[in-house]
Design a protein around this motif. Structure first.
Motif, PDB file in Angstrom:
ATOM      1  N   UNK A 116      36.495  42.324  30.242  1.00  0.00           N
ATOM      2  CA  UNK A 116      36.514  41.634  28.963  1.00  0.00           C
ATOM      3  C   UNK A 116      37.480  40.448  28.999  1.00  0.00           C
ATOM      4  N   UNK A 117      38.684  40.670  29.525  1.00  0.00           N
ATOM      5  CA  UNK A 117      39.674  39.588  29.588  1.00  0.00           C
ATOM      6  C   UNK A 117      39.185  38.439  30.464  1.00  0.00           C
ATOM      7  N   UNK A 118      38.640  38.772  31.619  1.00  0.00           N
ATOM      8  CA  UNK A 118      38.177  37.727  32.524  1.00  0.00           C
ATOM      9  C   UNK A 118      37.022  36.948  31.910  1.00  0.00           C
ATOM     10  N   UNK A 119      36.112  37.639  31.244  1.00  0.00           N
ATOM     11  CA  UNK A 119      34.983  36.939  30.631  1.00  0.00           C
ATOM     12  C   UNK A 119      35.461  36.025  29.506  1.00  0.00           C
ATOM     13  N   UNK A 120      36.412  36.486  28.710  1.00  0.00           N
ATOM     14  CA  UNK A 120      36.937  35.638  27.640  1.00  0.00           C
ATOM     15  C   UNK A 120      37.618  34.393  28.194  1.00  0.00           C
ATOM     16  N   UNK A 121      38.347  34.552  29.286  1.00  0.00           N
ATOM     17  CA  UNK A 121      38.978  33.388  29.909  1.00  0.00           C
ATOM     18  C   UNK A 121      37.935  32.390  30.397  1.00  0.00           C
ATOM     19  N   UNK A 122      36.915  32.892  31.077  1.00  0.00           N
ATOM     20  CA  UNK A 122      35.891  32.006  31.612  1.00  0.00           C
ATOM     21  C   UNK A 122      35.115  31.334  30.474  1.00  0.00           C
ATOM     22  N   UNK A 123      34.846  32.080  29.404  1.00  0.00           N
ATOM     23  CA  UNK A 123      34.124  31.520  28.267  1.00  0.00           C
ATOM     24  C   UNK A 123      34.944  30.433  27.582  1.00  0.00           C
ATOM     25  N   UNK A 124      36.270  30.543  27.658  1.00  0.00           N
ATOM     26  CA  UNK A 124      37.149  29.526  27.070  1.00  0.00           C
ATOM     27  C   UNK A 124      37.334  28.321  27.987  1.00  0.00           C
ATOM     28  N   UNK A 125      36.657  28.330  29.141  1.00  0.00           N
ATOM     29  CA  UNK A 125      36.740  27.198  30.051  1.00  0.00           C
ATOM     30  C   UNK A 125      37.936  27.227  30.978  1.00  0.00           C
ATOM     31  N   UNK A 126      38.613  28.377  31.074  1.00  0.00           N
ATOM     32  CA  UNK A 126      39.768  28.501  31.952  1.00  0.00           C
ATOM     33  C   UNK A 126      39.361  29.103  33.300  1.00  0.00           C
ATOM     34  N   UNK A 127      39.993  28.609  34.351  1.00  0.00           N
ATOM     35  CA  UNK A 127      39.725  29.137  35.687  1.00  0.00           C
ATOM     36  C   UNK A 127      40.547  30.395  35.952  1.00  0.00           C
ATOM     37  N   UNK A 185      48.861  24.652  37.878  1.00  0.00           N
ATOM     38  CA  UNK A 185      47.443  24.547  37.520  1.00  0.00           C
ATOM     39  C   UNK A 185      47.263  24.837  36.027  1.00  0.00           C
ATOM     40  N   UNK A 186      47.457  23.844  35.170  1.00  0.00           N
ATOM     41  CA  UNK A 186      47.370  24.091  33.727  1.00  0.00           C
ATOM     42  C   UNK A 186      45.993  24.526  33.255  1.00  0.00           C
ATOM     43  N   UNK A 187      44.940  24.248  34.030  1.00  0.00           N
ATOM     44  CA  UNK A 187      43.594  24.660  33.617  1.00  0.00           C
ATOM     45  C   UNK A 187      43.253  26.071  34.092  1.00  0.00           C
ATOM     46  N   UNK A 188      44.207  26.745  34.755  1.00  0.00           N
ATOM     47  CA  UNK A 188      44.003  28.133  35.182  1.00  0.00           C
ATOM     48  C   UNK A 188      44.595  29.062  34.127  1.00  0.00           C
ATOM     49  N   UNK A 189      43.794  30.004  33.660  1.00  0.00           N
ATOM     50  CA  UNK A 189      44.277  30.974  32.689  1.00  0.00           C
ATOM     51  C   UNK A 189      44.845  32.214  33.325  1.00  0.00           C
ATOM     52  N   UNK A 190      44.453  32.471  34.587  1.00  0.00           N
ATOM     53  CA  UNK A 190      44.920  33.668  35.290  1.00  0.00           C
ATOM     54  C   UNK A 190      44.841  33.425  36.786  1.00  0.00           C
ATOM     55  N   UNK A 191      45.643  34.179  37.520  1.00  0.00           N
ATOM     56  CA  UNK A 191      45.629  34.124  38.983  1.00  0.00           C
ATOM     57  C   UNK A 191      45.765  35.543  39.509  1.00  0.00           C
ATOM     58  N   UNK A 192      45.331  35.745  40.737  1.00  0.00           N
ATOM     59  CA  UNK A 192      45.451  37.069  41.336  1.00  0.00           C
ATOM     60  C   UNK A 192      45.704  36.936  42.829  1.00  0.00           C
ATOM     61  N   UNK A 193      46.326  37.959  43.424  1.00  0.00           N
ATOM     62  CA  UNK A 193      46.515  37.961  44.869  1.00  0.00           C
ATOM     63  C   UNK A 193      45.271  38.496  45.570  1.00  0.00           C
ATOM     64  N   UNK A 194      45.264  38.424  46.862  1.00  0.00           N
ATOM     65  CA  UNK A 194      44.242  39.084  47.669  1.00  0.00           C
ATOM     66  C   UNK A 194      44.607  40.560  47.785  1.00  0.00           C
TER      67      UNK A 194
END
Length: 280
Positions: free
Chosen positions: A192-203, A117-126
């Motif tokens: 902060x990290x998650x908001x920056x990723x979302x603001x950059x258009x990354x999922x 998923x190249x448009x994903x900037x981060x992933x997490x488990x459940x």
């Protein structure tokens, strides 16, 4: 087939970065879980010990394949994460708290999802609890330190703000931002990290098939409570502007006063956070 003699070893795919402070037993369990990971040879384990005084340093001899970075005192999670990122080398950085135990397949599944998923900037488990039920994991913006469990649905799905107890990100994101904003002490850097990723258009994708058991804390010290509130104030001030930050700060002070959290109030008035300057 064995690698030719003299050939450089293959670099790790994932840097599992664990920050710990005075939670030796939980840290041991977290490292044991990482050592049981599938494709363990592709995972680099980096432990940042934040000035522990409970004997956590003794674990280094029990986990010779992990690298330990020791800080002389508790400088908070944010500074420790920055040190850990600089001290790691893999393509993906897997942030973990010391009270998080990954399942054997988790790191590999998350890395594979980022690969696909190249448009994903981060992933997490459940995140799950001891009974394997979904644990509080998803926050909201602006951060208010409330969390709800995620739904264990079959497929990966986008989220805005998963807590940083287990979060894998691409290294090149840190190259772009240089370091995590150290206005945050113990709390606030994940928002902060998650908001920056979302603001950059990354999922940011949550993969329910990948799981991690998260313990959390039954109680918090007054300093950590104050740090949480100040982390939220720092976030609001950064992204909402000075006056929004000031209103959030005043609300936090009056909230502590109204609930008679006098020690928390003292820390808030002094602007004290977990950053190495605190008296413990």
């Amino acid at each position: 087939m064995a690698e030719p003699s003299g050939q450089a070893p293959k670099p790790p795919k994932v840097s599992a970065l664990v920050v710990s402070y005075n939670r030796k037993a939980l840290l041991r369990r977290a490292l044991e879980a990482l050592e049981r990971s599938e494709a363990r040879d592709s995972i680099e384990i980096v432990v940042v010990d934040n000035g522990s005084t409970d004997g956590s340093q003794q674990l280094e001899s029990d986990f010779p394949r992990a690298r330990f970075i020791r800080i002389p005192r508790n400088f908070g999670l944010t500074k420790a994460l920055n040190l850990g990122v600089r001290g790691s080398e893999a393509e993906y950085v897997f942030f973990l708290h010391e009270d998080t135990e990954v399942f054997p397949e988790t790191a590999g599944l998350l890395a594979a999802l980022l690969d696909s998923q190249p448009d994903a900037g981060a992933v997490c488990p459940l995140l799950v609890d001891d009974a394997d039920r979904p644990a509080p994991q998803l926050g909201k913006f602006p951060p208010d330190d409330t969390w709800r469990p995620a739904e264990p649905v079959p497929d990966p799905f986008p989220v805005d703000y998963p807590r940083g107890a287990a979060l894998m990100m691409r290294r090149h994101f840190f190259t772009a931002i240089r370091q995590i904003d150290e206005r945050y002490g113990q709390f606030g850097s994940d928002a902060d990290l998650c908001f920056q990723l979302r603001r950059a258009g990354k999922k940011i994708l949550l993969l329910p098939q990948a799981r991690a058991r998260h313990q959390g804390r039954a109680a918090e010290s007054a300093l950590r409570i104050a740090d949480r509130k100040q982390g939220a104030v720092a976030w609001v001030g950064k992204y909402g502007g000075f006056w929004s930050g000031l209103r959030a700060q005043i609300a936090g002070i009056f909230g502590a006063l109204g609930s008679l959290q006098l020690t928390v109030l003292k820390y808030l008035l002094a602007g004290q956070k977990v950053d190495g300057s605190q008296q413990e």
